[in-house]
Scaffold this motif. Sequence first.
Motif, mmCIF file in Angstrom:
data_model
loop_
_atom_site.group_PDB
_atom_site.id
_atom_site.type_symbol
_atom_site.label_atom_id
_atom_site.label_comp_id
_atom_site.label_asym_id
_atom_site.label_seq_id
_atom_site.Cartn_x
_atom_site.Cartn_y
_atom_site.Cartn_z
ATOM 1 N N THR A 309 26.474 39.872 44.955
ATOM 2 C CA THR A 309 26.346 39.831 43.500
ATOM 3 C C THR A 309 25.007 40.400 43.071
ATOM 4 O O THR A 309 24.001 39.705 43.029
ATOM 5 C CB THR A 309 26.496 38.385 42.987
ATOM 6 N N GLY A 310 25.016 41.689 42.759
ATOM 7 C CA GLY A 310 23.816 42.349 42.266
ATOM 8 C C GLY A 310 22.899 42.830 43.357
ATOM 9 O O GLY A 310 21.824 43.358 43.076
ATOM 10 N N TYR A 311 23.262 42.661 44.620
ATOM 11 C CA TYR A 311 22.402 43.068 45.747
ATOM 12 C C TYR A 311 21.032 42.422 45.648
ATOM 13 O O TYR A 311 20.019 43.025 46.021
ATOM 14 C CB TYR A 311 22.277 44.586 45.820
ATOM 15 N N VAL A 312 20.989 41.216 45.139
ATOM 16 C CA VAL A 312 19.737 40.457 45.018
ATOM 17 C C VAL A 312 20.031 38.987 45.275
ATOM 18 O O VAL A 312 21.027 38.448 44.788
ATOM 19 C CB VAL A 312 19.100 40.617 43.615
ATOM 20 N N ILE A 313 19.174 38.343 46.070
ATOM 21 C CA ILE A 313 19.224 36.885 46.212
ATOM 22 C C ILE A 313 18.138 36.326 45.319
ATOM 23 O O ILE A 313 16.944 36.507 45.572
ATOM 24 C CB ILE A 313 19.007 36.459 47.674
ATOM 25 N N ALA A 314 18.565 35.680 44.228
ATOM 26 C CA ALA A 314 17.636 35.232 43.193
ATOM 27 C C ALA A 314 16.953 33.928 43.600
ATOM 28 O O ALA A 314 17.337 33.263 44.570
ATOM 29 C CB ALA A 314 18.379 35.040 41.870
ATOM 30 N N ARG A 315 15.929 33.572 42.828
ATOM 31 C CA ARG A 315 15.166 32.356 43.127
ATOM 32 C C ARG A 315 16.040 31.110 43.044
ATOM 33 O O ARG A 315 15.923 30.216 43.882
ATOM 34 C CB ARG A 315 13.973 32.241 42.169
ATOM 35 N N TRP A 316 16.905 31.030 42.038
ATOM 36 C CA TRP A 316 17.702 29.819 41.899
ATOM 37 C C TRP A 316 18.705 29.702 43.046
ATOM 38 O O TRP A 316 19.028 28.596 43.491
ATOM 39 C CB TRP A 316 18.424 29.795 40.544
ATOM 40 N N GLU A 317 19.156 30.841 43.571
ATOM 41 C CA GLU A 317 20.041 30.795 44.728
ATOM 42 C C GLU A 317 19.271 30.352 45.971
ATOM 43 O O GLU A 317 19.792 29.619 46.818
ATOM 44 C CB GLU A 317 20.662 32.178 44.944
ATOM 45 N N GLY A 318 18.027 30.815 46.089
ATOM 46 C CA GLY A 318 17.183 30.340 47.175
ATOM 47 C C GLY A 318 16.969 28.844 47.108
ATOM 48 O O GLY A 318 17.017 28.142 48.130
ATOM 49 N N ALA A 319 16.739 28.329 45.893
ATOM 50 C CA ALA A 319 16.561 26.885 45.726
ATOM 51 C C ALA A 319 17.833 26.131 46.129
ATOM 52 O O ALA A 319 17.770 25.071 46.765
ATOM 53 C CB ALA A 319 16.191 26.571 44.279
ATOM 54 N N ALA A 320 19.002 26.680 45.767
ATOM 55 C CA ALA A 320 20.266 26.042 46.150
ATOM 56 C C ALA A 320 20.426 26.004 47.667
ATOM 57 O O ALA A 320 20.886 24.999 48.233
ATOM 58 C CB ALA A 320 21.440 26.785 45.512
ATOM 59 N N PHE A 321 20.016 27.074 48.352
ATOM 60 C CA PHE A 321 20.100 27.105 49.809
ATOM 61 C C PHE A 321 19.206 26.028 50.434
ATOM 62 O O PHE A 321 19.604 25.354 51.386
ATOM 63 C CB PHE A 321 19.692 28.483 50.322
ATOM 64 N N VAL A 322 17.994 25.897 49.908
ATOM 65 C CA VAL A 322 17.070 24.897 50.448
ATOM 66 C C VAL A 322 17.642 23.486 50.255
ATOM 67 O O VAL A 322 17.574 22.642 51.155
ATOM 68 C CB VAL A 322 15.686 25.019 49.784
ATOM 69 N N VAL A 323 18.207 23.227 49.077
ATOM 70 C CA VAL A 323 18.796 21.909 48.815
ATOM 71 C C VAL A 323 19.983 21.646 49.752
ATOM 72 O O VAL A 323 20.144 20.533 50.278
ATOM 73 C CB VAL A 323 19.225 21.808 47.337
ATOM 74 N N LEU A 324 20.807 22.669 49.973
ATOM 75 C CA LEU A 324 21.943 22.497 50.885
ATOM 76 C C LEU A 324 21.469 22.202 52.298
ATOM 77 O O LEU A 324 22.070 21.367 53.004
ATOM 78 C CB LEU A 324 22.803 23.766 50.877
ATOM 79 N N TYR A 325 20.402 22.855 52.724
ATOM 80 C CA TYR A 325 19.903 22.578 54.069
ATOM 81 C C TYR A 325 19.356 21.154 54.154
ATOM 82 O O TYR A 325 19.578 20.460 55.160
ATOM 83 C CB TYR A 325 18.825 23.572 54.473
ATOM 84 N N ALA A 326 18.645 20.722 53.125
ATOM 85 C CA ALA A 326 18.134 19.350 53.111
ATOM 86 C C ALA A 326 19.290 18.348 53.170
ATOM 87 O O ALA A 326 19.204 17.321 53.867
ATOM 88 C CB ALA A 326 17.286 19.117 51.871
ATOM 89 N N ALA A 327 20.389 18.661 52.468
ATOM 90 C CA ALA A 327 21.557 17.778 52.508
ATOM 91 C C ALA A 327 22.172 17.749 53.904
ATOM 92 O O ALA A 327 22.607 16.697 54.383
ATOM 93 C CB ALA A 327 22.587 18.238 51.475
ATOM 94 N N TYR A 328 22.217 18.897 54.568
ATOM 95 C CA TYR A 328 22.764 18.952 55.932
ATOM 96 C C TYR A 328 21.936 18.104 56.891
ATOM 97 O O TYR A 328 22.484 17.324 57.682
ATOM 98 C CB TYR A 328 22.805 20.405 56.400
ATOM 99 N N VAL A 329 20.609 18.240 56.829
ATOM 100 C CA VAL A 329 19.739 17.452 57.701
ATOM 101 C C VAL A 329 19.902 15.966 57.395
ATOM 102 O O VAL A 329 19.953 15.128 58.308
ATOM 103 C CB VAL A 329 18.269 17.889 57.536
ATOM 104 N N ALA A 330 20.000 15.627 56.107
ATOM 105 C CA ALA A 330 20.183 14.225 55.734
ATOM 106 C C ALA A 330 21.486 13.673 56.319
ATOM 107 O O ALA A 330 21.527 12.537 56.819
ATOM 108 C CB ALA A 330 20.185 14.083 54.214
#
Length: 399
Positions: A309-330
């Motif tokens: 989508t747009g050939y760009v990974i935006a900041r809010w998508e990066g934040a979503a990835f970090v939150v998903l990883y934190a949820a996985y570790v939890a």
Amino acid sequence: MPALDLLDLVRIVGGLVLLVVGGELLVSGASSIARRLGMSTLVVGLTIVSVATSAPELAVSVDAVLQGQPDLAVGNIVGSNTANALLVVGLAALVAPLAVQRRLLRLDLPFMVFLGVAFLALSLDGHLSPIDGLILIACFVAHVVITVVVGRRDAATEAEQPGEASEPDEAGETDEDEPLPLPKAILWLVLGLAGLVVGANVLVTGAIGIATAFGVSGLVIGLTIVAVGTSLPEIVSSISAARRGDPGLVLGNVVGSNIANLGLVLGLPALLPAPGDAPAGIPVPGAVIALDAPLMLAAMAALLPVAFTGYVIARWEGAAFVVLYAAYVAYVVLAASEHDALEGFTLVMAGFVLPLLAVVAVGLVAFEFGVRRGRALADAKPGDHPGEAPRESRTRRTD
């Protein structure tokens, strides 16, 4: 509370310092080598830097197999790839939005997902045999060869059709600094790699010492502490590359490192003789096949629609990835400790958060298809000027 060894805390701090310094040296050296040799930083990230930053995973996995702890080896790779796809990309995108080269979408990201599927398929019998290891290594070697060949072809094409020179910025300087001399760049690359490997090993040793004091299992340690520890080279080098405005090195490092982990780092230990009377190869725990490997595959596959989508990974998508990883570790920690909150946590994630993210992803992809279709129709009208590059459609989303 178990007693903590002060030396383990010192190891963690010292390892972090070595990782930061090594990451800066590695990125600086790799970028300079790429420019001196006429290679793109994407190719360097997919090959040299990815293998270099996968060295800690290889060292930990080989040592774990030789010491009769295959659960730690498998957990290390699966957890590290999940951390690369979610945590590393997420943190780098928070530093600066990541522009995605189309070559990644055409070749490297699909190959990474394919190799993840191959690993899961080969593991369904609960064991990675030496033949399975050879298959994984062959896939890794094939990707390296294709990457170098395609990279040289693209470089030759760009040389025949040179683009515009770098425009000076407001201070009158070009966008890129003068690359380091080749011998110095190679020295920086070697020193940076040494700092990353030593720093990661020191940090992981301290982290394992602390985790062992709390009685955590080898698989859980591999999926969490060791996975993040051995991913710290990717984290540090990717953040350094994002700060330097080099997204090709960021995504090339992550994708190439995941391919190296699945092909080389899992393949080589599978060739080693198992201690005792155990059959050669690596046993794969059932929990990895049932949950952790599919989640790793889903995390890697999630990069495809996000990057498209747009050939760009935006900041809010990066934040979503970090939150998903934190949820996985939890989830991993809650499941390992059999905490009372596990059931409610699982219900919220599976019943609300993940479906919501899936709907958003589908909506973004559908929107991007609509934008491109509308632009193509506009370009087809007589008298109209050609449309802008696809990434223009999403500049408003990179803030």
